[in-house]
Design an enzyme around this catalytic site. Structure first.
Site, PDB file in Angstrom:
ATOM      1  N   LYS A  22       0.742  -1.203   0.025  1.00 55.64           N
ATOM      2  CA  LYS A  22       0.126   0.084   0.043  1.00 55.64           C
ATOM      3  C   LYS A  22       0.950   1.126  -0.358  1.00 55.64           C
ATOM      4  CE  LYS A  22      -1.936   1.598   4.221  1.00 55.64           C
ATOM      5  NZ  LYS A  22      -1.684   2.961   4.256  1.00 55.64           N
ATOM      6  N   ASN A  23       1.793   1.305   0.926  1.00 49.73           N
ATOM      7  CA  ASN A  23       2.819   2.455   1.153  1.00 49.73           C
ATOM      8  C   ASN A  23       3.579   2.923   0.074  1.00 49.73           C
ATOM      9  OD1 ASN A  23       0.659   3.043   3.263  1.00 49.73           O
ATOM     10  ND2 ASN A  23       2.484   2.449   4.763  1.00 49.73           N
ATOM     11  N   CYS A 116      -5.274  12.328  12.806  1.00 44.59           N
ATOM     12  CA  CYS A 116      -6.146  11.159  12.670  1.00 44.59           C
ATOM     13  C   CYS A 116      -6.170  10.417  13.904  1.00 44.59           C
ATOM     14  CB  CYS A 116      -5.550  10.374  11.405  1.00 44.59           C
ATOM     15  SG  CYS A 116      -4.231   9.265  11.857  1.00 44.59           S
ATOM     16  N   ARG A 121      -0.385  14.300  13.448  1.00 43.76           N
ATOM     17  CA  ARG A 121       0.182  13.888  12.105  1.00 43.76           C
ATOM     18  C   ARG A 121       0.530  15.507  11.409  1.00 43.76           C
ATOM     19  NH1 ARG A 121      -1.713   8.450   9.564  1.00 43.76           N
ATOM     20  NH2 ARG A 121       0.253   8.607   8.511  1.00 43.76           N
ATOM     21  N   ASP A 304       4.106   0.291  12.257  1.00 45.12           N
ATOM     22  CA  ASP A 304       3.277  -0.336  11.496  1.00 45.12           C
ATOM     23  C   ASP A 304       2.892  -1.835  11.841  1.00 45.12           C
ATOM     24  OD1 ASP A 304       2.200   1.852  10.208  1.00 45.12           O
ATOM     25  OD2 ASP A 304       3.083   1.384   8.461  1.00 45.12           O
ATOM     26  N   ARG A 396      -8.827  -0.672   3.830  1.00 47.42           N
ATOM     27  CA  ARG A 396      -8.019   0.545   3.263  1.00 47.42           C
ATOM     28  C   ARG A 396      -6.608   0.040   3.216  1.00 47.42           C
ATOM     29  NH1 ARG A 396      -6.843   4.490   7.175  1.00 47.42           N
ATOM     30  NH2 ARG A 396      -5.330   5.023   5.466  1.00 47.42           N
TER      31      ARG A 396
HETATM   32  N1  EPU Z   1       6.081  14.486  11.184  1.00 48.47           N
HETATM   33  C1  EPU Z   1       6.314  15.868  11.646  1.00 48.47           C
HETATM   34  N2  EPU Z   1       6.040  16.842  10.515  1.00 48.47           N
HETATM   35  C2  EPU Z   1       5.728  16.548   9.118  1.00 48.47           C
HETATM   36  C3  EPU Z   1       5.788  15.154   8.956  1.00 48.47           C
HETATM   37  C4  EPU Z   1       5.673  14.165   9.902  1.00 48.47           C
HETATM   38  O1  EPU Z   1       6.276  16.365  12.696  1.00 48.47           O
HETATM   39  O2  EPU Z   1       5.627  17.418   8.402  1.00 48.47           O
HETATM   40  C5  EPU Z   1       6.145  13.703  12.197  1.00 48.47           C
HETATM   41  C6  EPU Z   1       5.028  12.625  12.479  1.00 48.47           C
HETATM   42  O3  EPU Z   1       3.928  13.551  13.351  1.00 48.47           O
HETATM   43  C7  EPU Z   1       5.289  11.649  13.038  1.00 48.47           C
HETATM   44  C8  EPU Z   1       6.958  11.336  12.332  1.00 48.47           C
HETATM   45  O4  EPU Z   1       7.158  12.644  11.902  1.00 48.47           O
HETATM   46  O5  EPU Z   1       5.410  11.575  14.252  1.00 48.47           O
HETATM   47  C9  EPU Z   1       6.649  10.193  11.397  1.00 48.47           C
HETATM   48  O6  EPU Z   1       5.548  10.669  10.307  1.00 48.47           O
HETATM   49  P1  EPU Z   1       5.729  10.394   8.622  1.00 48.47           P
HETATM   50  O7  EPU Z   1       5.505  11.619   7.991  1.00 48.47           O
HETATM   51  O8  EPU Z   1       7.116   9.394   8.583  1.00 48.47           O
HETATM   52  O9  EPU Z   1       4.370   9.385   8.473  1.00 48.47           O
HETATM   53  P2  EPU Z   1       3.551   9.404   7.258  1.00 48.47           P
HETATM   54  O10 EPU Z   1       4.424   9.677   6.175  1.00 48.47           O
HETATM   55  O11 EPU Z   1       2.385  10.242   7.480  1.00 48.47           O
HETATM   56  C10 EPU Z   1       3.957   6.854   6.606  1.00 48.47           C
HETATM   57  C11 EPU Z   1       3.023   5.726   6.361  1.00 48.47           C
HETATM   58  C12 EPU Z   1       2.207   5.253   7.822  1.00 48.47           C
HETATM   59  C13 EPU Z   1       3.638   4.962   8.618  1.00 48.47           C
HETATM   60  C14 EPU Z   1       4.342   6.062   8.937  1.00 48.47           C
HETATM   61  C15 EPU Z   1       5.814   5.819   9.784  1.00 48.47           C
HETATM   62  C16 EPU Z   1       2.133   6.271   4.194  1.00 48.47           C
HETATM   63  C17 EPU Z   1       1.140   6.547   3.281  1.00 48.47           C
HETATM   64  N3  EPU Z   1       1.845   6.249   5.347  1.00 48.47           N
HETATM   65  O12 EPU Z   1       2.951   8.113   7.428  1.00 48.47           O
HETATM   66  O13 EPU Z   1       1.646   4.276   7.404  1.00 48.47           O
HETATM   67  O14 EPU Z   1       2.953   4.680   9.799  1.00 48.47           O
HETATM   68  O15 EPU Z   1       4.789   6.498   7.365  1.00 48.47           O
HETATM   69  O16 EPU Z   1       6.637   4.663   8.939  1.00 48.47           O
HETATM   70  O17 EPU Z   1       3.307   5.910   3.590  1.00 48.47           O
HETATM   71  C18 EPU Z   1      -0.105   2.602   7.875  1.00 48.47           C
HETATM   72  O18 EPU Z   1      -0.029   2.117   6.558  1.00 48.47           O
HETATM   73  O19 EPU Z   1      -0.994   2.171   8.699  1.00 48.47           O
HETATM   74  C19 EPU Z   1       0.397   3.910   8.257  1.00 48.47           C
HETATM   75  C20 EPU Z   1      -0.009   4.632   9.152  1.00 48.47           C
END
Ligand code: EPU
Length: 417
Positions: A22-23, A116, A121, A304, A396
């Site tokens: 998915k990701n 969420c 996030r 995850d 999802r």
């Molecule tokens: N963060 C910030 N600022 C930002 C972006 C992130 O503070 O601008 C913080 C977040 O709040 C969090 C940390 O950095 O504490 C990591 O967040 P990240 O941005 O890496 O998460 P994401 O990109 O929103 C993706 C996956 C998630 C997975 C996380 C961590 C996708 C679509 N989603 O989320 O997947 O948990 O990386 O590996 O790639 C899932 O599949 O169930 C899922 C939630």
């Protein structure tokens, strides 16, 4: 809405094919916005989030054809720079259109994803990165408005490791003028997969798989044909199911090198894990040993997989500590697991689990994808019947989960309510 009903207690046995990730699929399908002409993607998982991504791309002017697990996308007609609230609220990953839209259309208006159930996030790092590339970025009435006549390469340092943040900025920078350096970039296999797809399209990204990415901008990209990498979290979920039920499961078409931390921890719990090319076999041990886990960015233990391992620890011999360092509220499953008899205490980002001899089936519900998966796992090992409500979250991110478990001998069925 559908429910999943499970009668626990069957050791799972047999083979299961792992679907596309998915990701990886979501950012890669979105990267089609960067080129004109048909991009073709195979091994695309059948998921609600993939359907939401297609809807989003069509909204921006893309043409899409799909057959089986192959999806063809032509973004030659890209004409709409707005991603509306109704699409973004369905799927947070929609924010990934921001970088490509600014790069291709010089402007974007994307609804700001809210928090969420697993945490606030924020997307501040995506926005800072885009601003560093020369875009004017504003928040207006709940929307991110970004524009740039020309994006210019820059040095960007991410204060936190962000998966989609790295992906968003990478997709903007490939079409920027000059060189961009992203420091403290995410190294997750899905980020690597996207970078490799972009290079196949003609981008010049170096340092792939490291925390420093150097991107030399190019003026245009060409369409590609690529296969989506296997889903390491789906694989990990099935691996845990084998250890949990004392079963013997062989995963086909997975990528063991993406699963090293999960395999390491599973072995410590007593499961016998054997890797052979693109397959991994997991045999449950005599008993389940307790272990401690801390979630950290790749190659560390993935957030995850935290909820699924918590189920395993719930019936392990002894006491375990799980620390969640990525998301501030990713223990949604705890209260539901407690209702099934688990002994778990939470203090801040730490869960303390004392193993119990058995879980007992109950009606449960979760508002997060991986938490929902953990409840399915709990149901598979619990005594009696478990009804998992709000299956929407599972759909999802897991392709045919109940069919796959059923083929492994689980007593599991989906019912319409
Ligand atoms: N963060 C910030 N600022 C930002 C972006 C992130 O503070 O601008 C913080 C977040 O709040 C969090 C940390 O950095 O504490 C990591 O967040 P990240 O941005 O890496 O998460 P994401 O990109 O929103 C993706 C996956 C998630 C997975 C996380 C961590 C996708 C679509 N989603 O989320 O997947 O948990 O990386 O590996 O790639 C899932 O599949 O169930 C899922 C939630």
């Amino acid at each position: 809405m559908d429910n999943i009903i499970i009668e626990g207690g069957c050791p799972l046995k047999g083979e299961v094919r792992i679907s596309g990730a998915k990701n990886a699929a979501l950012p890669i399908l979105i990267s089609s916005l960067l080129a004109d002409g048909y991009c073709t993607y195979s091994n695309v998982p059948n998921l609600k989030d993939v359907e939401s991504t297609k809807e989003l791309l069509i909204n921006h002017g893309a043409k899409i054809e799909a057959e089986g697990d192959t999806v063809k996308i032509d973004s030659g007609g890209l004409n709409n720079h707005e991603a509306p609230y109704d699409l973004v609220r369905k799927m947070r990953a929609s924010i990934l259109v921001l970088g490509p839209l600014v790069a291709r259309l010089k402007k974007a208006r994307v609804s700001l994803p809210g928090g969420c159930s697993i945490g606030a996030r924020p997307i501040n790092l995506h926005l800072k990165g885009l601003a560093a590339l020369g875009a004017k970025v504003e928040l207006v009435h709940g929307y991110v408005e970004a524009s740039a006549e020309v994006l210019k390469g820059a040095e960007i340092f991410f204060d936190a490791v962000t998966v989609t943040g790295t992906e968003n900025i990478m997709m903007a920078a490939v079409l920027a003028e000059g060189t961009t350096i992203i420091r403290n970039a995410a190294r997750e296999p899905e980020v690597v997969a996207l970078a490799e797809v972009l290079n196949k399209m003609g981008a010049k990204i170096e340092g792939i798989g490291t925390s420093v990415l150097t991107i030399n901008g190019v003026s245009s990209l060409k369409p590609v044909f690529v296969s989506i990498i296997p889903d390491r979290i789906e694989a990990g979920t099935f691996m845990v199911s084998a250890g949990l039920t004392g079963g013997d499961v062989k995963l086909l078409d997975c990528e063991p090198s993406h699963l090293e931390s999960v395999i390491h921890k599973l072995r410590l719990t007593g499961s016998i894990v054997t890797v052979d090319g693109n397959s991994v076999s997991v045999k449950g041990g005599e008993s389940i040993s307790s272990i401690d886990i801390k979630t950290i960015p790749y190659p560390g233990f993935p957030t995850d997989m935290q909820a699924q391992f918590m189920v395993l620890m719930s019936i392990a011999k002894g006491f375990s500590v799980i620390s969640e360092t990525i998301f501030e509220n990713r223990f949604i499953h705890v209260s539901e697991l407690r209702r099934m008899g688990a002994d778990i205490k939470v203090s801040g980002n730490t869960a303390m689990i004392t193993g119990v001899p058995a879980l007992s089936g109950a009606p449960v519900m979760a508002t997060d994808l991986r938490a929902s998966a953990s409840l399915i796992l709990a149901g598979l090992v619990a005594k009696g019947v478990t009804r998992v409500n709000r299956v929407y979250h599972l759909d999802r991110g897991y392709d045919s989960i109940e069919k796959k478990f059923s083929m492994l001998g689980a007593k599991i069925k989906r019912v319409k309510v």
